[in-house]
Design an enzyme around this catalytic site. Structure first.
Site, PDB file in Angstrom:
ATOM      1  CG  ASP A   1      -6.336  -3.287  -3.323  1.00 51.86           C
ATOM      2  OD1 ASP A   1      -6.968  -2.509  -2.576  1.00 51.86           O
ATOM      3  OD2 ASP A   1      -5.154  -3.582  -3.130  1.00 51.86           O
TER       4      ASP A   1
ATOM      5  CB  SER B   1      -0.961  -0.057   1.194  1.00 54.12           C
ATOM      6  OG  SER B   1      -2.001   0.870   1.084  1.00 54.12           O
TER       7      SER B   1
ATOM      8  CG  HIS C   1      -5.594  -2.845   0.790  1.00 52.53           C
ATOM      9  ND1 HIS C   1      -5.044  -2.312  -0.349  1.00 52.53           N
ATOM     10  CD2 HIS C   1      -4.984  -2.224   1.832  1.00 52.53           C
ATOM     11  CE1 HIS C   1      -4.151  -1.395  -0.022  1.00 52.53           C
ATOM     12  NE2 HIS C   1      -4.085  -1.326   1.303  1.00 52.53           N
TER      13      HIS C   1
END
Length: 504
Positions: free
Chosen positions: A446, A218, A473
């Site tokens: 995601d 991320s 995610h």
């Protein structure tokens, strides 16, 4: 020991590949004024004094503090202490693997458990760290007291009328003022990606690695791509999972994320309505309307909870979004929405607490404070009212399940528009000649870092793209796809590029 030397001594094929890759670009020279940071020797110790109350790392984990300058333009000035954790390699060591879980603002110390039971744990010291200002690193970003955080979360939402916009902007300025009072502008100005990647290079050297091995999730992909720009010759291997596209401005990124969360909500709803007890009914076409009917009453009063705080509207939305991060949470979301239909909000409050870093004793870690402070220094502020109004309108269109139906075409300037220090980053395309081949992993469903961002980042970096078919995610070492994990381990250990077009 140097990664290339050890790999050559233990696995000839991997060593040759490593040597060839290292010859692509020499490591960046260390500025003389920073040499004392690069040559420090960390004092490793048990991690009990580094973790949150109630959290523990495995007994084999070790922790230490690494000193870095707060301002790299003033290396003789004040310093920060980064909290670092590691799990030693159990076999013939290639080097260290530095891991960042994202955020920004999330502690990374517990990431040392990732990849356990794989060849990765045999061949690498797995290393986690709390970036500057975060978690156990000192100084830490500090904005709200626990009482202030509870009060802010409990506030009833305000409409986007002139009076409501003024009230929201006043609250944003108050938040910024508290950050300044408790953290100071000198530190707030130096907590962004620009500084963290320089910290990462010091960590690399202090760990004894000539070249960096890195796994970023991320926001950690932003750190990885920025590190690649600044230190292209210092990389051996890099895996970026759940990509942030550095070329996107904050408005475009927020709209892409809105669409991602809507896609995740739609997938959840399609699954939920197959069960007769689904709180969204039996028709997926009516799921958004049924959801809004459950949460809209919270505009006027919180739902009852066993905790005296109750469930506010903002916490309900936060709790729902938290459960959309992965399919494993879908049954819990069904429980939470079923409770809400009965006038209760315990489950969603629990997930909102998790997202906001609220502990069982009512205190908070600093994940929310750090998140806000870092994003405000990383990106240019959105300070054009016309742009903010259009963004609000388009966000509602992109994610109708998040549209409260009270849009006016105007919206408050967000927190960063009045942040007390200037931003140090800007959206831009990445072009770095001579990079070794990196790996980007992107998941089709995601919600937080939508698939196309990974495609775009891989293209900019000239990286191999691994596509994961799923609704989560990030995926690497989460138990979501053995095929992805196998490709990542092979790449990190042997520098074997994943098959072109690999989909898992």
């Amino acid at each position: 020991m140097l990664a290339g030397v050890l790999a050559a001594a233990t696995v000839l094929a991997a060593g040759c590949a490593d040597e060839a890759r290292e010859q692509q670009a020499p490591p960046a020279p260390v500025p003389a004024e920073l040499s004392r940071f690069y040559t420090q020797i960390p004092a490793w110790e048990p991690c009990a004094d580094f973790t949150d109350p109630g959290e523990t790392l495995p007994p084999a984990a070790q922790c230490a503090r690494i000193e870095v300058p707060i301002d790299y333009a003033d290396p003789d000035g004040p310093t920060a202490q980064l909290a670092v954790s590691r799990m030693r390699a159990t076999g013939a060591k290639i080097g260290s693997l530095l891991i960042n879980p994202g955020g920004p603002g999330i502690s990374g110390l517990s990431t040392v458990t990732l990849g356990g039971g794989t060849e990765l744990a045999d061949r690498f010291d797995r290393v986690g760290f709390d970036p500057r200002g975060v978690g156990a690193s000192t100084p830490a970003v500090d904005c709200l007291t626990p009482q202030e955080a509870d009060a802010e979360r409990a506030e009833l939402p305000v409409p986007n009328t002139a009076a409501g916009i003024s009230e929201a902007e006043t609250e944003n300025r108050e938040f910024a003022d508290r950050c300044v009072a408790r953290t100071g502008t000198d530190f707030l100005a130096h907590i962004g990606t620009r500084e963290v990647i320089q910290d990462m290079d010091i960590i690399r050297a202090v760990l004894g690695d000539r070249k960096l091995n890195y796994l970023g999730y991320s926001y950690g992909t932003r750190l990885g791509s920025a590190y690649a720009e600044k230190y292209p010759g210092n990389i051996r291997a890099m895996v970026l999972d759940g990509a942030i596209d550095p070329s996107q401005d904050p408005v475009a990124e927020s709209l892409r994320q809105a669409a991602g969360f809507q896609k995740a909500f739609d997938a959840y709803a399609a699954d939920c309505v197959q069960a007769p007890e689904c709180p969204l009914g039996t028709d997926p076409a009516q799921a958004v309307a049924r959801f809004r009917a459950l949460v809209n009453p919270l505009w006027d009063a919180p739902a009852a909870t066993t905790d005296p705080r109750g469930l506010s509207y903002d916490d309900a939305i936060t709790g729902v979004q938290q459960t959309l991060y992965g399919t494993d949470f879908w049954p819990v979301l069904t429980v939470g929405l079923t409770e809400l239909a009965q006038g209760r909000g315990d489950t969603l409050l629990q997930f909102a607490d998790m997202y906001n870093g609220r502990r069982d004793d009512g205190t908070y870690n600093n994940v929310t404070d750090a998140f806000e402070a870092i994003r405000c220094v990383d990106d240019p502020p959105i300070d054009d009212r016309a742009v903010v109004g259009r963004q609000d309108t388009e966000y509602r269109r992109a994610a109708p399940f998040l549209d409260d139906g009270r849009g006016t075409g105007a919206a408050p300037l967000e927190l960063c528009a009045n942040w007390p220090v200037p931003n140090t980053g800007r959206p831009h395309d990445i072009s770095v000649p001579g990079l070794p081949e990196l790996v980007v992993v992107s998941t089709t469903g995601d919600p937080a870092t939508p698939y196309q961002a990974g495609v775009d980042l891989a293209d900019q970096l000239g990286a191999a793209l691994v596509t994961h078919e799923g609704d989560s995610h990030t995926v690497v070492f989460t138990g979501g796809a053995t095929c992805v994990d196998d490709a990542v381990v092979s790449y990190l250990v042997d520098l074997s590029t994943p098959a072109e077009g690999l989909r898992c």
